[in-house]
Scaffold this motif. Structure first.
Motif, PDB file in Angstrom:
ATOM      1  N   ASN A  80       0.812  -1.220   0.000  1.00 54.49           N
ATOM      2  CA  ASN A  80       0.000   0.000   0.000  1.00 54.49           C
ATOM      3  C   ASN A  80       0.851   1.278   0.000  1.00 54.49           C
ATOM      4  OD1 ASN A  80      -2.572  -1.330   0.126  1.00 54.49           O
ATOM      5  ND2 ASN A  80      -2.112  -1.835   2.268  1.00 54.49           N
ATOM      6  N   ASN A 108       3.183   2.093   2.102  1.00 58.42           N
ATOM      7  CA  ASN A 108       3.587   2.538   3.437  1.00 58.42           C
ATOM      8  C   ASN A 108       5.013   2.097   3.749  1.00 58.42           C
ATOM      9  OD1 ASN A 108       0.934   3.600   4.214  1.00 58.42           O
ATOM     10  ND2 ASN A 108       0.289   1.450   4.221  1.00 58.42           N
ATOM     11  N   GLU A 135      -2.570   4.222   3.498  1.00 60.90           N
ATOM     12  CA  GLU A 135      -1.848   4.213   2.227  1.00 60.90           C
ATOM     13  C   GLU A 135      -0.803   5.344   2.182  1.00 60.90           C
ATOM     14  OE1 GLU A 135      -4.727   4.606  -0.874  1.00 60.90           O
ATOM     15  OE2 GLU A 135      -5.241   2.477  -0.876  1.00 60.90           O
ATOM     16  N   ASN A 136       0.351   5.015   1.596  1.00 57.07           N
ATOM     17  CA  ASN A 136       1.385   5.997   1.256  1.00 57.07           C
ATOM     18  C   ASN A 136       1.815   6.841   2.459  1.00 57.07           C
ATOM     19  OD1 ASN A 136       3.142   7.154  -0.647  1.00 57.07           O
ATOM     20  ND2 ASN A 136       1.768   8.892  -0.964  1.00 57.07           N
ATOM     21  N   HIS A 180      -3.933   8.703   4.941  1.00 54.02           N
ATOM     22  CA  HIS A 180      -3.202   8.610   3.683  1.00 54.02           C
ATOM     23  C   HIS A 180      -2.197   9.757   3.584  1.00 54.02           C
ATOM     24  CE1 HIS A 180      -6.477   5.879   2.448  1.00 54.02           C
ATOM     25  NE2 HIS A 180      -7.269   6.782   3.025  1.00 54.02           N
TER      26      HIS A 180
END
Length: 473
Positions: free
Chosen positions: A290, A292, A304-305, A321
């Protein structure tokens, strides 16, 4: 052609304000440890030490960081290279540091070439770096002031640029906006300014004499008034504060490199990064499915991220996120990834308000070891103290607090008033306010103890030192 000795000069300073809360004034960016266990400073040391014919590393750093820097080097200096230190009482930018290094080296070795390396950069390709240094060395031997231009891979707005035609520098340019940076990339003539340099000490002194004589004269005067101590493989010069205060605060780029007609550039692709933000540091970690990147322990749900860094505590994140989350024992950072450069504003606010979180962690390093503040309240403070084998604290006294010492590991040698005795693990002693006292570790293993301070005032400045082997007031 004459063979010139090459001496790496590591510049270790700055606050690393964009990497707060891990980077602090007394624990700046060079001391940040990466996932392989090495600090950026140690990597800079090895970068210079692994070059051919290097027998000495010179470091310019803050006086308060000397013992910490020495400890870092000791872990990786397997070749037992000689180490020399120019110790600044406070920061005066890179022109002062370079002038001091050039004067110091030229007085000892007129045929020396300096390779100036910032302590907080990362270079992934040592082989390519060594080739670039050899190319720079040849140019330096011809009387050039050489800078290293990094082949840009993106239109970065956080770096200065160098426009060049081969080795010839056409101009230095400031950090551009996004459109200008994109235009630079299209020409193929622009490189990121790495802040690394290579030159004969005598060449730099000649150019400083021409372009910034005031800086050179002030540093020269300061050096003549400074105290230098030489030992086995170690030299340290403490720059005299009053003289150093008179040195103009300006970078070597502004003072010399942008004015001299003897500047050359070595374009290179060496896997360089100045690790200028948490986004850049996060890129060194492997991303999960994802996007991360996690350093430490974290539980994620619908995340995510994100980049998550934790020194010890478990971090939980749900439904977020594009965030940076950095947790330390005394401070937590939560930032939008797109605003990573703005973390410096928090650091500046803390510094302006006098908040200790800009300067110190709960764990504070000292020449003899370190201490960690476990808890603090009205009229009390609890610390965990670790003393290195063979090390001792100063003979001291406190006006406003008493101290209870409980040894949990090792053996303590204690001076308490007129008495001198040993305290073993699972034993304790009491130091009344106003008593001269000293703590030492006579053993070969670290001494670990818990200290409970009680009194009207438990600040770190309530200390009177009578004897100190580390030269502190």
């Amino acid at each position: 052609m004459q063979h010139y000795t090459i001496i790496p000069v590591i510049l270790c300073g700055g606050a690393g304000s964009r990497l707060w809360p891990v980077s602090r004034e007394m624990h700046p960016k060079p001391f940040i440890r990466l996932s392989d266990g090495q600090s950026l400073l140690q990597k800079a040391f090895l970068r210079g030490a692994q070059l051919p014919d290097v027998s000495e590393i010179l470091t310019v750093t803050n006086r308060e960081l000397f013992f910490k820097t020495e400890d870092e080097y000791r872990e990786v200096n397997v070749r037992r290279l000689a180490t020399s230190f120019l110790l600044e009482p406070f920061g005066r930018n890179t022109a002062a540091a370079v002038a001091a290094a050039a004067l110091y080296v030229a007085a000892k070795q007129a045929d020396a070439i300096l390779l100036v390396l910032p302590a907080d950069h990362l270079i992934a390709d040592q082989s390519a770096f060594a080739k670039a240094v050899e190319e720079a060395r040849r140019l330096a031997e011809q009387g050039k002031l050489v800078t290293f231009g990094i082949q840009p891979v993106a239109p970065e707005t956080g770096y200065g640029y160098i426009e060049a035609d081969g080795h010839r520098v056409l101009r230095f340019v400031e950090k551009p906006d996004a459109a200008t940076a994109a235009a630079y990339l299209k020409t193929g003539r622009f490189y990121w300014n790495s802040g690394m340099f290579c030159f004969k000490a005598t060449t730099m002194l000649e150019e400083m004499r021409q372009h910034c004589a005031g800086i050179l004269d002030a540093v020269q005067t300061c050096l003549t008034q400074s105290r230098c101590v030489e030992g086995k493989g170690l030299t340290q010069c403490e720059l005299e504060p009053d003289g150093f205060a008179k040195v103009p605060d300006i970078s070597i780029d502004y003072a010399v490199m942008e004015k001299s007609d003897r500047v050359a550039v070595v374009p290179c692709d060496i896997g360089w990064s100045d690790i200028g933000s948490w986004s850049a540091l996060g890129e060194l970690s492997t991303a999960d499915a994802n996007g991360n990147r996690v350093e430490g322990e974290a539980l994620l749900h619908d995340v995510e991220n994100c980049f998550i860094h934790s020194d010890g505590r478990l971090v939980g994140a749900v439904g977020v996120h594009d965030l940076i989350i950095v947790d330390t024992p005394d401070a937590l950072l939560v930032a939008d990834k797109a605003r990573a450069q703005d973390v410096k504003h928090l650091y500046n606010q803390l510094k302006a308000s006098g908040h200790e979180a800009h300067k110190l962690h709960r764990t504070v390093h000292r020449p003899w070891g370190d201490y960690t503040v476990l808890e603090e309240g009205d009229r009390y403070k609890i610390k965990r103290i670790v003393v290195k084998p063979g090390a001792s604290l100063s003979l001291q006294m406190h006006h406003h607090r008493s101290e209870h010492w409980i040894v949990v590991q090792g053996m303590a040698k204690v001076v308490n008033g007129e008495k001198e005795f040993f305290v073993a693990a699972n034993e304790s002693t009491y130091i009344p306010a106003g008593h001269r006292h000293q703590l030492a570790n006579p053993g070969v293993l670290p001494l670990v103890m818990i200290e409970v301070q009680c009194g009207d005032y438990v600040g770190e400045d309530d200390i009177v030192r009578f004897e100190d082997v580390y030269g502190r007031a």
